[in-house]
Design a protein around this motif. Sequence first.
Motif, PDB file in Angstrom:
ATOM      1  N   ASN A  30       8.079  58.433  36.299  1.00 32.98           N
ATOM      2  CA  ASN A  30       7.325  58.913  37.453  1.00 32.98           C
ATOM      3  C   ASN A  30       5.837  59.474  37.068  1.00 32.98           C
ATOM      4  O   ASN A  30       5.624  59.652  35.854  1.00 32.98           O
ATOM      5  CB  ASN A  30       7.744  59.960  38.591  1.00 32.98           C
ATOM      6  N   ASN A  31       4.889  59.522  38.199  1.00 30.04           N
ATOM      7  CA  ASN A  31       3.764  60.127  37.533  1.00 30.04           C
ATOM      8  C   ASN A  31       3.566  61.644  37.068  1.00 30.04           C
ATOM      9  O   ASN A  31       4.485  62.220  37.318  1.00 30.04           O
ATOM     10  CB  ASN A  31       2.785  60.234  38.891  1.00 30.04           C
ATOM     11  N   SER A  48      -3.987  62.697  37.835  1.00 26.63           N
ATOM     12  CA  SER A  48      -2.787  62.210  37.496  1.00 26.63           C
ATOM     13  C   SER A  48      -2.628  60.805  37.290  1.00 26.63           C
ATOM     14  O   SER A  48      -3.592  59.949  37.318  1.00 26.63           O
ATOM     15  CB  SER A  48      -1.645  62.423  38.929  1.00 26.63           C
ATOM     16  N   ASN A  49      -1.632  60.210  36.695  1.00 22.83           N
ATOM     17  CA  ASN A  49      -1.547  58.899  36.210  1.00 22.83           C
ATOM     18  C   ASN A  49      -0.067  58.227  36.571  1.00 22.83           C
ATOM     19  O   ASN A  49       0.927  59.243  36.295  1.00 22.83           O
ATOM     20  CB  ASN A  49      -2.098  58.367  34.962  1.00 22.83           C
ATOM     21  N   ARG A  54      -1.957  53.650  35.444  1.00 22.99           N
ATOM     22  CA  ARG A  54      -3.017  53.740  36.673  1.00 22.99           C
ATOM     23  C   ARG A  54      -3.258  55.252  36.915  1.00 22.99           C
ATOM     24  O   ARG A  54      -2.391  56.068  37.037  1.00 22.99           O
ATOM     25  CB  ARG A  54      -2.649  53.114  38.035  1.00 22.99           C
ATOM     26  N   ALA A  55      -4.432  55.481  36.942  1.00 17.97           N
ATOM     27  CA  ALA A  55      -5.124  57.057  36.968  1.00 17.97           C
ATOM     28  C   ALA A  55      -5.818  57.191  38.326  1.00 17.97           C
ATOM     29  O   ALA A  55      -6.393  56.311  39.118  1.00 17.97           O
ATOM     30  CB  ALA A  55      -5.947  57.018  35.895  1.00 17.97           C
ATOM     31  N   TYR A  56      -5.759  58.427  38.522  1.00 16.06           N
ATOM     32  CA  TYR A  56      -6.211  58.924  39.893  1.00 16.06           C
ATOM     33  C   TYR A  56      -6.757  60.280  39.585  1.00 16.06           C
ATOM     34  O   TYR A  56      -6.485  61.033  38.880  1.00 16.06           O
ATOM     35  CB  TYR A  56      -5.142  59.217  40.962  1.00 16.06           C
ATOM     36  N   TYR A  57      -8.000  60.353  40.202  1.00 16.36           N
ATOM     37  CA  TYR A  57      -8.888  61.608  39.850  1.00 16.36           C
ATOM     38  C   TYR A  57      -9.373  62.258  41.075  1.00 16.36           C
ATOM     39  O   TYR A  57      -9.790  61.553  42.150  1.00 16.36           O
ATOM     40  CB  TYR A  57     -10.132  61.169  39.137  1.00 16.36           C
ATOM     41  N   VAL A  58      -9.558  63.568  40.994  1.00 12.41           N
ATOM     42  CA  VAL A  58     -10.543  64.191  42.160  1.00 12.41           C
ATOM     43  C   VAL A  58     -12.117  63.517  42.014  1.00 12.41           C
ATOM     44  O   VAL A  58     -12.380  63.769  40.575  1.00 12.41           O
ATOM     45  CB  VAL A  58     -10.473  65.867  41.793  1.00 12.41           C
ATOM     46  N   GLU A  59     -12.479  63.253  42.889  1.00 11.29           N
ATOM     47  CA  GLU A  59     -13.878  62.647  42.893  1.00 11.29           C
ATOM     48  C   GLU A  59     -14.966  63.508  41.736  1.00 11.29           C
ATOM     49  O   GLU A  59     -15.589  62.947  41.170  1.00 11.29           O
ATOM     50  CB  GLU A  59     -14.379  62.413  44.174  1.00 11.29           C
ATOM     51  N   SER A  60     -14.705  64.827  41.881  1.00  7.17           N
ATOM     52  CA  SER A  60     -15.760  65.497  41.474  1.00  7.17           C
ATOM     53  C   SER A  60     -15.698  65.652  39.899  1.00  7.17           C
ATOM     54  O   SER A  60     -16.912  65.933  39.097  1.00  7.17           O
ATOM     55  CB  SER A  60     -15.702  67.063  41.995  1.00  7.17           C
ATOM     56  N   VAL A  61     -14.621  65.203  39.397  1.00 12.20           N
ATOM     57  CA  VAL A  61     -14.402  65.238  37.832  1.00 12.20           C
ATOM     58  C   VAL A  61     -14.397  63.923  37.376  1.00 12.20           C
ATOM     59  O   VAL A  61     -14.199  63.644  35.971  1.00 12.20           O
ATOM     60  CB  VAL A  61     -13.181  66.063  37.480  1.00 12.20           C
ATOM     61  N   GLN A  62     -14.489  62.985  37.871  1.00 17.04           N
ATOM     62  CA  GLN A  62     -14.097  61.642  37.533  1.00 17.04           C
ATOM     63  C   GLN A  62     -15.133  61.199  36.656  1.00 17.04           C
ATOM     64  O   GLN A  62     -14.560  60.318  35.590  1.00 17.04           O
ATOM     65  CB  GLN A  62     -14.313  60.397  38.562  1.00 17.04           C
ATOM     66  N   ASN A  63     -16.217  61.429  36.454  1.00 13.47           N
ATOM     67  CA  ASN A  63     -17.210  61.054  35.437  1.00 13.47           C
ATOM     68  C   ASN A  63     -17.070  61.892  34.083  1.00 13.47           C
ATOM     69  O   ASN A  63     -17.568  61.540  32.839  1.00 13.47           O
ATOM     70  CB  ASN A  63     -18.553  61.187  35.613  1.00 13.47           C
ATOM     71  N   ARG A  64     -16.022  62.849  34.106  1.00 11.10           N
ATOM     72  CA  ARG A  64     -16.072  63.707  32.921  1.00 11.10           C
ATOM     73  C   ARG A  64     -14.622  63.981  32.254  1.00 11.10           C
ATOM     74  O   ARG A  64     -14.439  64.335  31.099  1.00 11.10           O
ATOM     75  CB  ARG A  64     -16.652  65.256  33.126  1.00 11.10           C
ATOM     76  N   ILE A  65     -13.875  63.341  33.138  1.00 10.46           N
ATOM     77  CA  ILE A  65     -12.163  63.586  32.502  1.00 10.46           C
ATOM     78  C   ILE A  65     -11.771  62.233  32.656  1.00 10.46           C
ATOM     79  O   ILE A  65     -11.668  61.434  33.350  1.00 10.46           O
ATOM     80  CB  ILE A  65     -11.816  64.620  33.536  1.00 10.46           C
ATOM     81  N   THR A  66     -10.595  62.060  31.657  1.00  9.11           N
ATOM     82  CA  THR A  66      -9.819  60.819  31.340  1.00  9.11           C
ATOM     83  C   THR A  66      -8.350  61.399  31.271  1.00  9.11           C
ATOM     84  O   THR A  66      -8.156  61.979  30.328  1.00  9.11           O
ATOM     85  CB  THR A  66     -10.438  60.108  30.239  1.00  9.11           C
ATOM     86  N   ILE A  67      -7.547  60.835  32.262  1.00  7.48           N
ATOM     87  CA  ILE A  67      -6.197  61.064  31.890  1.00  7.48           C
ATOM     88  C   ILE A  67      -5.619  59.792  31.291  1.00  7.48           C
ATOM     89  O   ILE A  67      -5.959  58.716  31.708  1.00  7.48           O
ATOM     90  CB  ILE A  67      -5.627  61.569  33.275  1.00  7.48           C
ATOM     91  N   SER A  68      -4.666  59.946  30.089  1.00  5.97           N
ATOM     92  CA  SER A  68      -3.880  58.703  29.651  1.00  5.97           C
ATOM     93  C   SER A  68      -2.528  59.348  29.284  1.00  5.97           C
ATOM     94  O   SER A  68      -2.235  60.504  29.316  1.00  5.97           O
ATOM     95  CB  SER A  68      -4.738  58.425  28.387  1.00  5.97           C
ATOM     96  N   ARG A  69      -1.866  58.366  28.549  1.00  5.04           N
ATOM     97  CA  ARG A  69      -0.569  58.718  28.403  1.00  5.04           C
ATOM     98  C   ARG A  69      -0.018  58.002  27.234  1.00  5.04           C
ATOM     99  O   ARG A  69      -0.466  56.502  27.007  1.00  5.04           O
ATOM    100  CB  ARG A  69       0.370  58.535  29.484  1.00  5.04           C
TER     101      ARG A  69
END
Length: 115
Positions: A30-31, A48-49, A54-69
């Motif tokens: 699961n996520n 979250s991913n 597949r990744a999901y972000y709060v819009e305000s951080v999308q350009n500075r943060i990357t989630i991976s697994r």
Amino acid sequence: RLVESGGGVVQAGGSLRLSCVASGPVFRLNNVGWYHQAPGKQREYIASNSPTGRAYYVESVQNRITISRDNARDTVYLQMNSLKPQNTDVYYCKYYGTELTPETWGQGTLVTVSS
């Protein structure tokens, strides 16, 4: 059980990569999400991913943060760039659980961004 690591002190404009490791092979089920919490405030969602990445972000951080697994290592990462002093918080990972595996939070890792 989840264990976060990678927090610490960094200067403004710097980067950190947080890691969240599960004690068992649950992340492929699961996520997994990352949250942050300031003293006296509610825990807030960052990203979250899904098991497929597949990744999901709060819009305000999308350009500075990357989630991976890395499912083979039961690990989810949060790469944070261009950090600001206001990003100083405790960061938590959360496994969302399934019918057979419980929702689980890590203990948190402290990120301090100095100006």
